[in-house]
Motif scaffolding. Structure first.
Motif, PDB file in Angstrom:
ATOM      1  N   ASN A 108       0.834  -1.221   0.000  1.00  0.00           N
ATOM      2  CA  ASN A 108       0.000   0.000   0.000  1.00  0.00           C
ATOM      3  C   ASN A 108       0.861   1.261   0.000  1.00  0.00           C
ATOM      4  OD1 ASN A 108      -2.372  -1.540   0.135  1.00  0.00           O
ATOM      5  ND2 ASN A 108      -2.204  -1.699   2.358  1.00  0.00           N
ATOM      6  N   HIS A 109       1.988   1.179  -0.677  1.00  0.00           N
ATOM      7  CA  HIS A 109       2.929   2.299  -0.691  1.00  0.00           C
ATOM      8  C   HIS A 109       3.806   2.141  -1.926  1.00  0.00           C
ATOM      9  CE1 HIS A 109       6.025   5.103   0.553  1.00  0.00           C
ATOM     10  NE2 HIS A 109       5.335   5.419   1.644  1.00  0.00           N
ATOM     11  N   GLU A 110       3.915   3.194  -2.690  1.00  0.00           N
ATOM     12  CA  GLU A 110       4.640   3.152  -3.960  1.00  0.00           C
ATOM     13  C   GLU A 110       6.080   2.675  -3.803  1.00  0.00           C
ATOM     14  OE1 GLU A 110       4.248   2.897  -7.738  1.00  0.00           O
ATOM     15  OE2 GLU A 110       2.597   3.681  -6.525  1.00  0.00           O
ATOM     16  N   VAL A 115       9.219  -4.398  -3.791  1.00  0.00           N
ATOM     17  CA  VAL A 115       9.770  -5.197  -2.683  1.00  0.00           C
ATOM     18  C   VAL A 115       8.774  -6.283  -2.283  1.00  0.00           C
ATOM     19  CG1 VAL A 115      10.549  -5.143  -0.280  1.00  0.00           C
ATOM     20  CG2 VAL A 115      11.141  -3.257  -1.804  1.00  0.00           C
ATOM     21  N   GLU A 116       7.496  -5.901  -2.169  1.00  0.00           N
ATOM     22  CA  GLU A 116       6.458  -6.875  -1.801  1.00  0.00           C
ATOM     23  C   GLU A 116       6.423  -8.022  -2.807  1.00  0.00           C
ATOM     24  OE1 GLU A 116       1.651  -7.372  -1.955  1.00  0.00           O
ATOM     25  OE2 GLU A 116       2.413  -5.339  -1.642  1.00  0.00           O
ATOM     26  N   LEU A 196      14.752   1.984   4.917  1.00  0.00           N
ATOM     27  CA  LEU A 196      13.388   2.460   5.183  1.00  0.00           C
ATOM     28  C   LEU A 196      13.269   3.933   4.816  1.00  0.00           C
ATOM     29  CD1 LEU A 196      12.881   0.810   8.678  1.00  0.00           C
ATOM     30  CD2 LEU A 196      11.644   0.193   6.602  1.00  0.00           C
ATOM     31  N   THR A 197      12.237   4.258   4.057  1.00  0.00           N
ATOM     32  CA  THR A 197      11.965   5.667   3.760  1.00  0.00           C
ATOM     33  C   THR A 197      11.271   6.284   4.984  1.00  0.00           C
ATOM     34  OG1 THR A 197       9.831   5.080   2.790  1.00  0.00           O
ATOM     35  CG2 THR A 197      11.721   5.229   1.284  1.00  0.00           C
ATOM     36  N   HIS A 203       4.198  -2.230   8.899  1.00  0.00           N
ATOM     37  CA  HIS A 203       4.448  -3.626   8.509  1.00  0.00           C
ATOM     38  C   HIS A 203       5.853  -3.763   7.909  1.00  0.00           C
ATOM     39  CE1 HIS A 203       2.410  -7.583   7.459  1.00  0.00           C
ATOM     40  NE2 HIS A 203       3.626  -7.717   6.953  1.00  0.00           N
ATOM     41  N   VAL A 204       6.241  -2.806   7.091  1.00  0.00           N
ATOM     42  CA  VAL A 204       7.572  -2.833   6.465  1.00  0.00           C
ATOM     43  C   VAL A 204       8.647  -2.672   7.532  1.00  0.00           C
ATOM     44  CG1 VAL A 204       9.104  -1.702   4.810  1.00  0.00           C
ATOM     45  CG2 VAL A 204       6.671  -1.915   4.295  1.00  0.00           C
TER      46      VAL A 204
END
Length: 251
Positions: A108-110, A115-116, A196-197, A203-204
């Motif tokens: 749910n993130h660009e 990665v997912e 990590l951004t 969750h990431v």
């Protein structure tokens, strides 16, 4: 934070403050991403859990604590038992947890869509290969070292021992082991070294923290084998070979 305050804190906040909480909750049957908006007390009521017991475990987790032992001074059979216990923790505890995080990963993130997708393909293959490597190590290397241990105590059949010494070599095991020392390189590449951004989803954050922690455990595990187990095993092998072939001269 007081126990009362913990009870009334939302799951997402608890996990965001300390990612280890996600792991503890998982082993009480609580997936943090399924109950993120509920308080700890509300979740425990839903799941029929004693909130005090969950809090105790969160404050001092006993899962997966790796003992800080002076292994270099331990006999080789105890070192093998320690390594086997680590294998058990990896296979039965840590990997199932990380696999569940990967399986339920919805970016749910660009920044994390690729990665997912890649982790969902690569991580199950990594687990399969890793478990096969662990079992092979126990069935070959550990079994050979234990046979050497019995032999040095005089518990061996000459024909069987000769076959084992011809077929196996601790040095060869050590060389092959080096090839497996960086098993997580592919996962590091996918996650850009777990980067990590600023606005990475919770969750990431949890997943990357667990992957990084697992890699750290693997590095420690490999160092114990390379720096303690293999030197001791080589010395034991040389001792057995010398005694065996000396005895063979007089037969």
């Amino acid at each position: 934070m007081s126990k009362e305050a913990l009870k009334d804190t939302r799951i997402s906040e608890l996990v965001d403050r300390n990612y280890v909480h996600a792991y503890v909750l998982f082993y009480f049957g609580i997936r943090f991403y399924e109950y993120s908006e509920l308080t700890l007390n509300e979740v425990c009521l839903q799941r029929g859990l004693k909130v005090e017991q969950v809090i105790r475990e969160m404050e001092s987790p006993t899962h997966l604590q790796e003992a800080d032992l002076p292994l270099v001074s331990y006999p080789i059979d105890l070192i093998i038992e320690y390594l086997k216990h680590s294998h058990f923790l990896f296979i039965k505890h840590k990997l199932p947890y990380i696999a569940r995080l990967v399986e339920s990963f919805k970016a749910n993130h660009e920044d994390f869509k690729t990665v997912e997708r890649d982790l969902k393909i690569v991580f199950p293959l990594f687990v399969e290969d890793f478990i096969a490597h662990i079992y092979e190590e126990e069935d070959t290397l550990f079994s050979f070292i234990q046979a050497l241990e019995r032999a040095v105590k005089g518990r061996y059949m000459p024909g069987k021992l000769y076959y084992l010494l011809e077929k196996n070599s601790v040095h060869k095991f050590a060389m092959e082991h080096e090839a497996h020392d960086d098993e997580m390189e592919g996962i590091r590449n996918i996650t850009k070294d777990y980067h990590l951004t600023p606005h990475a989803p919770l969750h990431v954050k949890v997943l990357y923290n667990e992957l990084k922690g697992f890699e750290k455990s693997l590095i420690t595990h490999a160092r114990i084998e390379n720096e303690i187990l293999f030197p001791k095993a080589m010395a034991l092998e040389n001792k057995v070979k010398t005694a065996f072939f000396e005895k063979a001269k007089f037969n």
